[in-house]
Design an enzyme around this catalytic site. Structure first.
Site, short mmCIF file in Angstrom:
data_model
loop_
_atom_site.label_atom_id
_atom_site.label_comp_id
_atom_site.label_asym_id
_atom_site.label_seq_id
_atom_site.Cartn_x
_atom_site.Cartn_y
_atom_site.Cartn_z
N TRP A 109 0.83 -1.22 0.00
CA TRP A 109 0.00 0.00 0.00
C TRP A 109 0.86 1.25 0.00
O TRP A 109 0.39 2.34 -0.29
CB TRP A 109 -0.96 0.01 1.21
CG TRP A 109 -0.31 0.21 2.57
CD1 TRP A 109 0.87 -0.32 3.01
CD2 TRP A 109 -0.82 0.99 3.65
NE1 TRP A 109 1.12 0.07 4.32
CE2 TRP A 109 0.10 0.87 4.73
CE3 TRP A 109 -1.96 1.77 3.84
CZ2 TRP A 109 -0.09 1.51 5.97
CZ3 TRP A 109 -2.14 2.40 5.07
CH2 TRP A 109 -1.21 2.27 6.11
N ASP A 110 2.15 1.08 0.32
CA ASP A 110 3.09 2.21 0.29
C ASP A 110 2.97 2.99 -1.01
O ASP A 110 3.11 4.22 -1.03
CB ASP A 110 4.54 1.71 0.40
CG ASP A 110 4.80 0.85 1.62
OD1 ASP A 110 3.93 0.03 1.96
OD2 ASP A 110 5.88 0.98 2.22
N GLU A 116 0.70 -3.05 12.71
CA GLU A 116 0.98 -4.48 12.55
C GLU A 116 1.48 -5.16 13.83
O GLU A 116 1.73 -6.37 13.82
CB GLU A 116 2.00 -4.68 11.43
CG GLU A 116 1.46 -4.26 10.08
CD GLU A 116 2.49 -4.41 8.97
OE1 GLU A 116 3.69 -4.60 9.28
OE2 GLU A 116 2.10 -4.31 7.79
N LYS A 129 2.38 0.55 16.15
CA LYS A 129 3.55 0.58 15.27
C LYS A 129 3.58 1.86 14.42
O LYS A 129 4.64 2.40 14.14
CB LYS A 129 3.52 -0.64 14.35
CG LYS A 129 4.70 -0.72 13.41
CD LYS A 129 4.67 -1.98 12.57
CE LYS A 129 5.88 -2.08 11.67
NZ LYS A 129 5.81 -3.22 10.76
N GLN A 130 2.42 2.30 13.96
CA GLN A 130 2.41 3.42 13.01
C GLN A 130 1.03 4.05 12.97
O GLN A 130 0.08 3.49 13.53
CB GLN A 130 2.78 2.91 11.62
CG GLN A 130 1.78 1.93 11.04
CD GLN A 130 2.40 1.08 9.94
OE1 GLN A 130 3.00 0.04 10.21
NE2 GLN A 130 2.27 1.54 8.71
#
Ligand code: BGC
Length: 731
Positions: free
Chosen positions: A333-334, A474, A586-587
């Protein structure tokens, strides 16, 4: 020369040599070439050259990888028998710099041989953007002291391997064309792609070239006597074709080599620079007041541009671009949510190529949906050439031989909506109705069919749910009702409704065809509406916050901010298993949702509450995270924090602040930086009248200027001295 376009090397340790190999990657959207030195180096290095699309599943490996192309940079220079290199003789002066404006790498060395001769050598290289099959390097020398005899040798080294060590090639065939030109050709072991490379070594010295026969490493060599004060140049021209772009790669490589020789280095370079001038005219950003951020922005834009295929819509950009072995060149998806937006708004044709890659991969997405018992198109979490799911199921063994099961290939499903988001954004900004009618609509609609079949009805609660997924965070696997996943699925279904209505109104024939092929009838449309109305978006009405997923707040709290500063992720500090039970994110996850959907997520209070809840829990264990946080913080008016997070994002590769730049550029962080600036600080958005801004710049940013394209016209955003404007500009 504007300093903001130059990235200089500052080596303090051999480890940094690998970081700079990544940073100094050159490329042209077809091939990426890491910044390895021309001469052999004592430091361990990876392979140098990657070509889009050349995936291969090596025997014994778990998942396809990008097969490494031959190493074409090698050039040996000997002066009276002493080989030039940092480990021999004395380096009296050294500078190496990447000029992102001309996408070229230059190194100047003042070197004294062990015999006392002193030479000044200037190395230059570029991967032509005017003719993407041409690679060129040149060394210009001047003897400052002594009169040594020089011997030059350069060739095509086919014995390259990835850090994983697997072999991807059949035995190479090599040969010569003329006394100063050679070639190499092989096929990947499993996928059967052919690659051919041809190379010539040209000099202005009075020297007779000869061939060094070594099957795996064909080389050309020559020697000449030099006088004190004498100058000389050696040019290495290389051409490269694959069976993806040529019926006979070797014939084409040889023909291109002869054309390149006729043109010569200077003419090739001029054509390359001319094309880069046009790329920068559309994509440059000026940020006055912070030289590091200015440099970082251009560096990041450069790395997305050199990775974006110009003439090929069958390939896409991997998470680490073409600049390193990380993530095996796989597409995540980056690309759609982090890199494509920069291209959609500044180089729409390149964005279109990347979206077409997903269109061509619909069969793989449909196969994945079917295999899992769903309808429509379920895109793979990691994608390569076939469009099948290629996420490896296991990590490579650690020092103790332990491997960890990777679940993202099965459970990280939001990528299907992420792709739809990039398509909708592209359509809105470009107005490319032809793309939407012929390609985009099919992806959006078939993705909607997937979500409509994916949701589960919870009769007890009277709502649709999506269980057993991984959201952007994640660290927590197999969760139920990830608010990001559910909200994006809902957004996807709503977008599909709009696309379907538009198609029926404007292109009824295409609507009829797609309706038939994808079984979109009233029953399906009613189902979409029902899911939109009754999908569960976890929300705490008392605290007025979204809940990242069911039971998230049962996780054990951790004071994440107390673990600053650090390079390692908290997952590596606490361990994989323990982290699953800790309240560490994580993000950007809920924060990512706020970046994408803005006020649709909730009113300003809800968004502020979400921010205050989730920002302190995030360890930015993924490089995707800081830029998105900067973007949202800027929108919420938290400018100091936004600036700090923006700096964090800007440092990811330039200062290696994730500690793994050697594996390749963090492409998503690069695209994210631009978005944080454009959508965050400048507040760029679309209204019914066209693009508009709502800028909030941190103190010290004196001037910001950049351009975007909206429906074929260029708009320039300028923020300076308390004034801000967006105006239609030429051309
Ligand atoms: C991140 C993912 C990302 C992947 C590739 C992971 O560490 O969590 O969001 O897609 O890296 O960059």
């Amino acid at each position: 020369m504007d300093i903001g376009y130059l990235i200089r090397e500052h080596l303090t340790s051999p480890v940094q040599a690998q970081q700079f190999e990544t940073l100094f990657t050159i490329g042209n959207g077809y091939v990426g070439v890491r910044g390895l030195l021309e001469e052999d180096s004592a430091h361990p290095t990876f392979d140098s050259t990657r070509v889009h699309g050349l995936f291969n599943l090596a025997e014994g490996d778990l998942s396809p990888d990008l097969a490494p192309a031959p190493h074409w940079l090698g050039l040996t220079l000997e002066f009276d028998g002493y080989r030039f290199g940092y480990e021999n003789g004395r380096v009296l002066g050294l500078e190496r710099e990447l000029d992102v404006r001309s996408a070229s790498l230059t190194r100047r060395v003042l070197w004294q041989s062990p015999a006392g001769d002193v030479v000044r050598l200037t190395f230059e290289r570029f991967a032509s953007t005017a003719d993407e099959h041409v690679l060129a390097l040149r060394v210009s020398g001047r003897v400052l002291h002594g009169a040594p005899r020089v011997r030059v040798c350069g060739g095509i080294e086919t014995r390259v391997s990835l850090p994983s060590g697997y072999n991807h090639w059949q035995p190479w065939k090599t040969g010569s064309i003329e006394p100063d030109a050679i070639w190499a050709r092989s096929q990947t072991t499993q996928s059967g792609y052919t690659l051919a490379m041809a190379a010539a070594l040209v000099t202005d010295l009075d020297a007779v070239p000869s061939l060094l026969a070594d099957g795996a490493h064909p080389q050309v060599e020559f020697g000449a006597a030099l006088d004190e004060g004498q100058t000389f140049t050696v040019t290495k021209l290389v051409t490269l074709f694959t069976s993806r772009d040529s019926a006979d790669p070797l014939v084409d490589a040889q023909a291109a080599l002869s054309r390149a020789r006729q043109a010569g280095y200077d003419a090739l370079y001029a054509a390359h620079c001319e094309r880069w001038g046009r790329l920068w005219a559309d994509s440059d950003v000026v940020l006055e007041g912070d030289p590091f951020l200015q440099q970082a922005l251009r560096f990041c834009i450069y790395h997305v541009l050199i990775a974006a295929p110009q003439h090929d819509d069958q390939v896409s950009i991997g998470a680490k671009t073409l600049s390193g072995a990380g993530y095996r060149g796989h597409v995540f998806w980056d690309t759609e949510l982090f890199m494509v937006p920069l291209l959609t708004l500044t180089q729409p044709q390149l964005a279109r190529n990347l979206l077409m890659y997903r269109y061509h991969r619909l069969p793989g997405a449909r196969a994945k949906a079917r295999a899992n018992g769903y309808e429509g198109a379920m895109f793979p979490w990691e994608s390569a050439d076939t469009g099948d799911e290629v996420t490896p199921q296991w990590t490579l063994p650690d020092a103790s031989g332990k491997r960890i099961r990777i679940w993202t290939g099965e459970l990280e499903q939001h990528v299907t909506s992420d792709i739809a988001y990039a398509i909708a954004q592209y359509w809105q900004w470009t107005g490319d109705d032809v793309f939407m009618r012929d390609y985009g609509a099919e992806i959006v609609l078939d993705g909607a069919r997937f979500w409509a079949s994916r949701v589960e009805w919870n009769a007890a609660e009277g709502r649709y749910e999506i269980r057993n997924v991984i959201g952007p965070d994640e660290y927590h696997e197999d969760v139920d009702n990830s608010v990001f996943t559910n909200a994006m699925a809902r957004w996807h279904l709503q977008t599909a409704q709009q696309v379907w209505a538009w198609l029926n109104e404007r292109h009824p024939e295409r609507a009829a065809t797609l309706g038939r092929e994808l079984s979109i009838d009233q029953v399906a449309l009613d189902r979409w509406q029902d899911v939109i109305d009754r999908i569960y978006l976890p929300f705490d009405p008392e605290r007025r916050i979204h809940i990242q997923y069911d039971n998230f707040f049962d996780l054990k709290p951790v004071d994440v901010l107390a673990y600053q500063p650090r390079v390692a992720s908290l997952q590596s500090v606490f361990g994989y298993e323990a982290t699953r039970h800790l309240r560490i994110i994580k993000q950007a996850d809920v924060v990512m949702l706020m970046a994408l959907l803005g006020a649709q997520v909730g009113d300003r209070d809800v968004r502020l509450n979400n921010w205050e809840t989730y920002y302190p829990l995030c360890d930015h264990g993924s490089s995707l995270s800081p830029a998105v946080h900067a973007w949202v913080a800027a929108r919420l008016g938290k400018l100091d924090l936004a600036r700090e997070l923006f700096e964090h994002a800007a440092e990811i590769d330039l200062r290696d602040n994730k500690g793994n730049s050697r594996d390749g550029i963090h492409g998503a962080a690069c695209g994210g930086l631009w978005q944080a600036l454009a959508f965050g600080f400048a507040g760029l958005h679309l209204t019914a009248e066209g693009p508009a801004i709502d800028p909030h710049l941190p103190a010290g940013w004196d001037r910001l200027q950049f351009s975007v394209r909206y429906r074929g016209e260029r708009y320039t955003v300028t923020v300076e001295g308390g004034e801000a404007r967006i105006e239609r500009s030429q051309p």
